[in-house]
Design a protein around this motif. Structure first.
Motif, PDB file in Angstrom:
ATOM      1  N   VAL A 153      84.706 -14.012  -7.477  1.00 50.59           N
ATOM      2  CA  VAL A 153      85.017 -12.795  -7.439  1.00 50.59           C
ATOM      3  C   VAL A 153      86.013 -12.566  -8.726  1.00 50.59           C
ATOM      4  CG1 VAL A 153      85.620 -10.558  -6.545  1.00 50.59           C
ATOM      5  CG2 VAL A 153      84.461 -12.419  -5.085  1.00 50.59           C
ATOM      6  N   PRO A 154      85.474 -12.142  -9.768  1.00 52.91           N
ATOM      7  CA  PRO A 154      86.464 -11.878 -11.142  1.00 52.91           C
ATOM      8  C   PRO A 154      87.542 -11.175 -10.615  1.00 52.91           C
ATOM      9  CG  PRO A 154      84.225 -11.665 -11.903  1.00 52.91           C
ATOM     10  CD  PRO A 154      84.202 -11.707 -10.189  1.00 52.91           C
ATOM     11  N   ASN A 191      76.701  -1.254  -5.622  1.00 55.70           N
ATOM     12  CA  ASN A 191      77.576   0.001  -6.035  1.00 55.70           C
ATOM     13  C   ASN A 191      78.178  -0.214  -7.307  1.00 55.70           C
ATOM     14  OD1 ASN A 191      79.670  -1.452  -5.235  1.00 55.70           O
ATOM     15  ND2 ASN A 191      79.695  -0.647  -2.988  1.00 55.70           N
ATOM     16  N   ALA A 192      79.047   0.640  -7.413  1.00 52.29           N
ATOM     17  CA  ALA A 192      79.974   0.539  -8.821  1.00 52.29           C
ATOM     18  C   ALA A 192      80.633  -0.782  -8.951  1.00 52.29           C
ATOM     19  CB  ALA A 192      80.798   1.755  -8.936  1.00 52.29           C
ATOM     20  N   ARG A 193      81.035  -1.018  -7.595  1.00 53.78           N
ATOM     21  CA  ARG A 193      82.157  -2.132  -7.899  1.00 53.78           C
ATOM     22  C   ARG A 193      81.340  -3.691  -8.031  1.00 53.78           C
ATOM     23  NH1 ARG A 193      84.187  -6.038  -3.817  1.00 53.78           N
ATOM     24  NH2 ARG A 193      86.289  -6.573  -4.468  1.00 53.78           N
ATOM     25  N   THR A 194      80.103  -3.546  -7.216  1.00 54.00           N
ATOM     26  CA  THR A 194      79.197  -4.728  -7.698  1.00 54.00           C
ATOM     27  C   THR A 194      78.843  -4.928  -9.022  1.00 54.00           C
ATOM     28  OG1 THR A 194      78.253  -4.024  -5.361  1.00 54.00           O
ATOM     29  CG2 THR A 194      77.126  -5.900  -6.867  1.00 54.00           C
ATOM     30  N   VAL A 195      78.625  -3.704  -9.670  1.00 52.33           N
ATOM     31  CA  VAL A 195      78.041  -3.702 -10.803  1.00 52.33           C
ATOM     32  C   VAL A 195      79.331  -4.093 -11.866  1.00 52.33           C
ATOM     33  CG1 VAL A 195      77.172  -2.508 -13.185  1.00 52.33           C
ATOM     34  CG2 VAL A 195      76.201  -2.059 -10.755  1.00 52.33           C
ATOM     35  N   ALA A 196      80.480  -3.544 -11.496  1.00 57.00           N
ATOM     36  CA  ALA A 196      81.652  -3.922 -12.448  1.00 57.00           C
ATOM     37  C   ALA A 196      81.852  -5.537 -12.299  1.00 57.00           C
ATOM     38  CB  ALA A 196      82.730  -3.273 -12.134  1.00 57.00           C
ATOM     39  N   GLN A 197      81.886  -6.090 -11.090  1.00 49.56           N
ATOM     40  CA  GLN A 197      81.850  -7.457 -10.889  1.00 49.56           C
ATOM     41  C   GLN A 197      81.029  -8.172 -11.860  1.00 49.56           C
ATOM     42  OE1 GLN A 197      81.964  -7.779  -6.633  1.00 49.56           O
ATOM     43  NE2 GLN A 197      84.149  -7.480  -6.298  1.00 49.56           N
ATOM     44  N   ASP A 205      84.719 -28.080 -12.519  1.00 48.71           N
ATOM     45  CA  ASP A 205      84.270 -27.671 -11.351  1.00 48.71           C
ATOM     46  C   ASP A 205      83.885 -26.266 -11.378  1.00 48.71           C
ATOM     47  OD1 ASP A 205      83.646 -27.699  -8.689  1.00 48.71           O
ATOM     48  OD2 ASP A 205      85.197 -27.855  -7.850  1.00 48.71           O
ATOM     49  N   ALA A 206      82.691 -25.870 -11.355  1.00 51.22           N
ATOM     50  CA  ALA A 206      82.324 -24.473 -11.569  1.00 51.22           C
ATOM     51  C   ALA A 206      81.218 -24.057 -10.483  1.00 51.22           C
ATOM     52  CB  ALA A 206      81.676 -24.151 -12.921  1.00 51.22           C
ATOM     53  N   PRO A 207      81.750 -23.765  -9.108  1.00 49.48           N
ATOM     54  CA  PRO A 207      80.685 -23.375  -7.978  1.00 49.48           C
ATOM     55  C   PRO A 207      80.146 -22.071  -8.690  1.00 49.48           C
ATOM     56  CG  PRO A 207      83.177 -22.733  -7.385  1.00 49.48           C
ATOM     57  CD  PRO A 207      83.066 -23.604  -8.737  1.00 49.48           C
ATOM     58  N   PRO A 208      79.010 -21.687  -7.992  1.00 49.12           N
ATOM     59  CA  PRO A 208      78.204 -20.639  -8.296  1.00 49.12           C
ATOM     60  C   PRO A 208      78.941 -19.279  -7.969  1.00 49.12           C
ATOM     61  CG  PRO A 208      76.984 -22.066  -6.917  1.00 49.12           C
ATOM     62  CD  PRO A 208      78.115 -22.693  -7.001  1.00 49.12           C
ATOM     63  N   LEU A 209      79.073 -18.277  -8.828  1.00 50.06           N
ATOM     64  CA  LEU A 209      79.580 -17.152  -8.497  1.00 50.06           C
ATOM     65  C   LEU A 209      79.010 -16.031  -7.453  1.00 50.06           C
ATOM     66  CD1 LEU A 209      79.950 -16.126 -12.312  1.00 50.06           C
ATOM     67  CD2 LEU A 209      81.981 -16.706 -10.651  1.00 50.06           C
ATOM     68  N   PHE A 210      77.554 -16.309  -7.393  1.00 47.28           N
ATOM     69  CA  PHE A 210      76.808 -15.500  -6.432  1.00 47.28           C
ATOM     70  C   PHE A 210      76.064 -16.409  -5.371  1.00 47.28           C
ATOM     71  CE2 PHE A 210      77.176 -13.567 -10.613  1.00 47.28           C
ATOM     72  CZ  PHE A 210      78.080 -12.434 -10.058  1.00 47.28           C
ATOM     73  N   ARG A 211      76.547 -17.036  -4.698  1.00 50.09           N
ATOM     74  CA  ARG A 211      76.188 -18.226  -3.783  1.00 50.09           C
ATOM     75  C   ARG A 211      75.163 -17.220  -2.405  1.00 50.09           C
ATOM     76  NH1 ARG A 211      79.332 -23.352  -2.282  1.00 50.09           N
ATOM     77  NH2 ARG A 211      79.080 -23.601  -4.314  1.00 50.09           N
ATOM     78  N   PHE A 212      76.159 -16.584  -2.134  1.00 53.87           N
ATOM     79  CA  PHE A 212      75.873 -16.042  -0.663  1.00 53.87           C
ATOM     80  C   PHE A 212      75.648 -14.524  -0.871  1.00 53.87           C
ATOM     81  CE2 PHE A 212      78.750 -19.373   0.095  1.00 53.87           C
ATOM     82  CZ  PHE A 212      77.912 -20.279   0.758  1.00 53.87           C
ATOM     83  N   PRO A 213      74.528 -13.894   0.141  1.00 54.09           N
ATOM     84  CA  PRO A 213      73.842 -14.585   0.829  1.00 54.09           C
ATOM     85  C   PRO A 213      72.395 -15.162   0.266  1.00 54.09           C
ATOM     86  CG  PRO A 213      73.332 -12.474   1.330  1.00 54.09           C
ATOM     87  CD  PRO A 213      74.460 -12.366   0.253  1.00 54.09           C
ATOM     88  N   GLY A 214      72.009 -14.405  -0.812  1.00 55.06           N
ATOM     89  CA  GLY A 214      70.787 -14.933  -1.518  1.00 55.06           C
ATOM     90  C   GLY A 214      70.845 -15.085  -2.913  1.00 55.06           C
ATOM     91  N   GLY A 215      72.039 -15.587  -3.527  1.00 56.84           N
ATOM     92  CA  GLY A 215      72.046 -15.900  -4.927  1.00 56.84           C
ATOM     93  C   GLY A 215      72.221 -14.760  -5.890  1.00 56.84           C
ATOM     94  N   LEU A 271      67.590  -5.763 -13.166  1.00 48.85           N
ATOM     95  CA  LEU A 271      68.509  -5.539 -14.318  1.00 48.85           C
ATOM     96  C   LEU A 271      69.685  -6.234 -13.678  1.00 48.85           C
ATOM     97  CD1 LEU A 271      67.623  -2.398 -16.244  1.00 48.85           C
ATOM     98  CD2 LEU A 271      67.137  -4.695 -16.929  1.00 48.85           C
ATOM     99  N   LEU A 272      70.135  -5.942 -12.590  1.00 55.36           N
ATOM    100  CA  LEU A 272      71.527  -6.429 -12.245  1.00 55.36           C
ATOM    101  C   LEU A 272      71.461  -7.635 -11.861  1.00 55.36           C
ATOM    102  CD1 LEU A 272      74.467  -6.121 -11.240  1.00 55.36           C
ATOM    103  CD2 LEU A 272      73.520  -5.299  -9.172  1.00 55.36           C
ATOM    104  N   GLY A 273      70.240  -8.184 -11.172  1.00 50.78           N
ATOM    105  CA  GLY A 273      70.086  -9.579 -11.019  1.00 50.78           C
ATOM    106  C   GLY A 273      69.935 -10.542 -12.254  1.00 50.78           C
ATOM    107  N   LEU A 274      69.264  -9.890 -13.217  1.00 51.50           N
ATOM    108  CA  LEU A 274      69.429 -10.772 -14.449  1.00 51.50           C
ATOM    109  C   LEU A 274      70.714 -10.768 -15.132  1.00 51.50           C
ATOM    110  CD1 LEU A 274      66.406  -9.128 -16.262  1.00 51.50           C
ATOM    111  CD2 LEU A 274      66.266 -11.274 -15.142  1.00 51.50           C
ATOM    112  N   VAL A 275      71.526  -9.774 -15.079  1.00 48.92           N
ATOM    113  CA  VAL A 275      72.901 -10.084 -15.421  1.00 48.92           C
ATOM    114  C   VAL A 275      73.854 -10.989 -14.784  1.00 48.92           C
ATOM    115  CG1 VAL A 275      75.236  -9.035 -15.653  1.00 48.92           C
ATOM    116  CG2 VAL A 275      73.011  -7.705 -16.453  1.00 48.92           C
ATOM    117  N   ARG A 276      73.714 -11.013 -13.465  1.00 48.86           N
ATOM    118  CA  ARG A 276      74.203 -12.052 -12.590  1.00 48.86           C
ATOM    119  C   ARG A 276      73.619 -13.271 -12.738  1.00 48.86           C
ATOM    120  NH1 ARG A 276      75.891  -9.561  -7.001  1.00 48.86           N
ATOM    121  NH2 ARG A 276      74.593 -11.261  -6.181  1.00 48.86           N
ATOM    122  N   HIS A 277      72.145 -13.520 -13.128  1.00 51.26           N
ATOM    123  CA  HIS A 277      71.814 -14.563 -13.383  1.00 51.26           C
ATOM    124  C   HIS A 277      72.232 -15.376 -14.954  1.00 51.26           C
ATOM    125  CE1 HIS A 277      68.740 -18.038 -13.777  1.00 51.26           C
ATOM    126  NE2 HIS A 277      68.397 -17.471 -14.830  1.00 51.26           N
ATOM    127  N   ALA A 278      72.499 -14.360 -15.822  1.00 50.48           N
ATOM    128  CA  ALA A 278      73.027 -14.776 -17.074  1.00 50.48           C
ATOM    129  C   ALA A 278      74.305 -15.390 -16.841  1.00 50.48           C
ATOM    130  CB  ALA A 278      72.923 -13.635 -17.863  1.00 50.48           C
TER     131      ALA A 278
END
Length: 294
Positions: free
Chosen positions: A108-109, A221-227, A203-213, A180-187
């Motif tokens: 979580v940046p 929401n706005a916070r999710t997009v900003a993150q 050591d770089a664990p996934p940023l969006f591991r839970f619950p579904g990647g 589109l948000l999923g593509l940004v997170r995947h990128a």
């Protein structure tokens, strides 16, 4: 003061306080706080926490204690375990706050603290500052490769520009989970894996591991997009610094399960990734609001 209103905990200060209490206790009772003592004491406290949990859940004898007493004991044992973790870290000169930030908080940046009510959604992805510079037609391999990669990164940003969180999270293509948000997170995950983990050996664990990647964007929401965009830009910045400092494209990293891989290959793969997903982004954007040709 409620838990939510309490000031943030500074682990350095808390460790100093706990260490001082432990030192005075050890001096009073003549305890030699060796490395073995620290780890065995932590083990003992974890056992007591486990016992408190089992009693609280009715899986062990209650010893005549009431439910509130079980709750209080469980909370106290959690505090004991935390304090002994701090003591172990202090004894071994481990900066636990730095390790928590490195191991956990990278998911979580830190700068992406945004309230959905306070931020105009469209401003989160502002297209006015996006510039896809001209790709040089007669440059060397490194310059050409990086120019195309930069162009593709900026294309993905353009595809997201001006959309609200609900639109960015929309999955408009049949049963596909693509958004589109999923593509940004995947990128962000791709940049992180290939440049931090594979090439830099971090050591770089996934940023969006839970619950579904990365592609699980339910409830965005706005916070999710900003993150998501903050994470992506942080990883792009790291990748750019790494490539800028690399002596050549022949240097190698280690891909888990595969072995050595050259920086040249990683850059080609990233071009492949962005080109493929920007094609997805074309279709998604057109389905969302009819905009084409970005």
């Amino acid at each position: 003061m409620s838990v939510c209103d309490a000031p943030p905990v500074d682990l350095h200060e808390l460790t100093a306080q706990v260490t001082d209490v432990s030192r005075r206790y050890a001096e009073r009772f003549g305890i030699a706080r060796t490395s073995d003592w620290h780890i065995l004491k932590l083990h003992e406290e974890v056992g007591e926490l486990t016992q408190a949990h089992l009693m609280r859940e009715g899986q062990a004898r209650s010893k005549g204690m009431t439910h509130p007493e079980h709750d209080a004991k469980f909370a106290a044992e959690i505090a004991d375990v935390l304090c002994h973790v701090l003591l172990v870290a202090s004894h071994h000169s481990i900066d636990l706050q730095a390790e928590v930030e490195r191991k956990w908080l990278t998911r979580v940046p830190r700068n992406a603290v945004v309230n959905a009510e306070d931020v105009p959604a469209a401003s989160l992805v502002d297209g006015s500052g996006i510039s896809r510079g001209k790709r040089p037609p007669r440059a060397d391999e490194r310059t050409t490769t990086l120019a195309f990669l930069r162009w593709h990164r900026e294309t993905l940003r353009l595809k997201c520009a001006g959309l609200e969180p609900a639109q960015l999270a929309r999955q408009p293509v049949g049963r596909s989970a693509l958004s589109l948000l999923g593509l940004v997170r995947h990128a962000a995950e791709s940049e992180r894996f290939w440049f931090r983990e594979v090439m830099a050996g971090e050591d770089a664990p996934p940023l969006f591991r839970f619950p579904g990647g990365a592609f699980d964007v339910a409830g965005a929401n706005a916070r999710t997009v900003a993150q998501a965009f903050e994470a992506w830009q942080e990883e792009v910045a790291f990748a750019n610094r790494f490539v800028d400092e690399a002596p050549d494209l022949e240097i190698t990293g280690n891909e888990p399960g595969e072995g050595p891989v050259a920086l040249r290959w990683v850059l080609m793969h990233m071009l492949e990734e962005y080109a493929r997903h920007n094609g997805h982004a074309d279709l998604l954007r057109e389905q969302i609001d009819g905009v084409v040709g970005l």
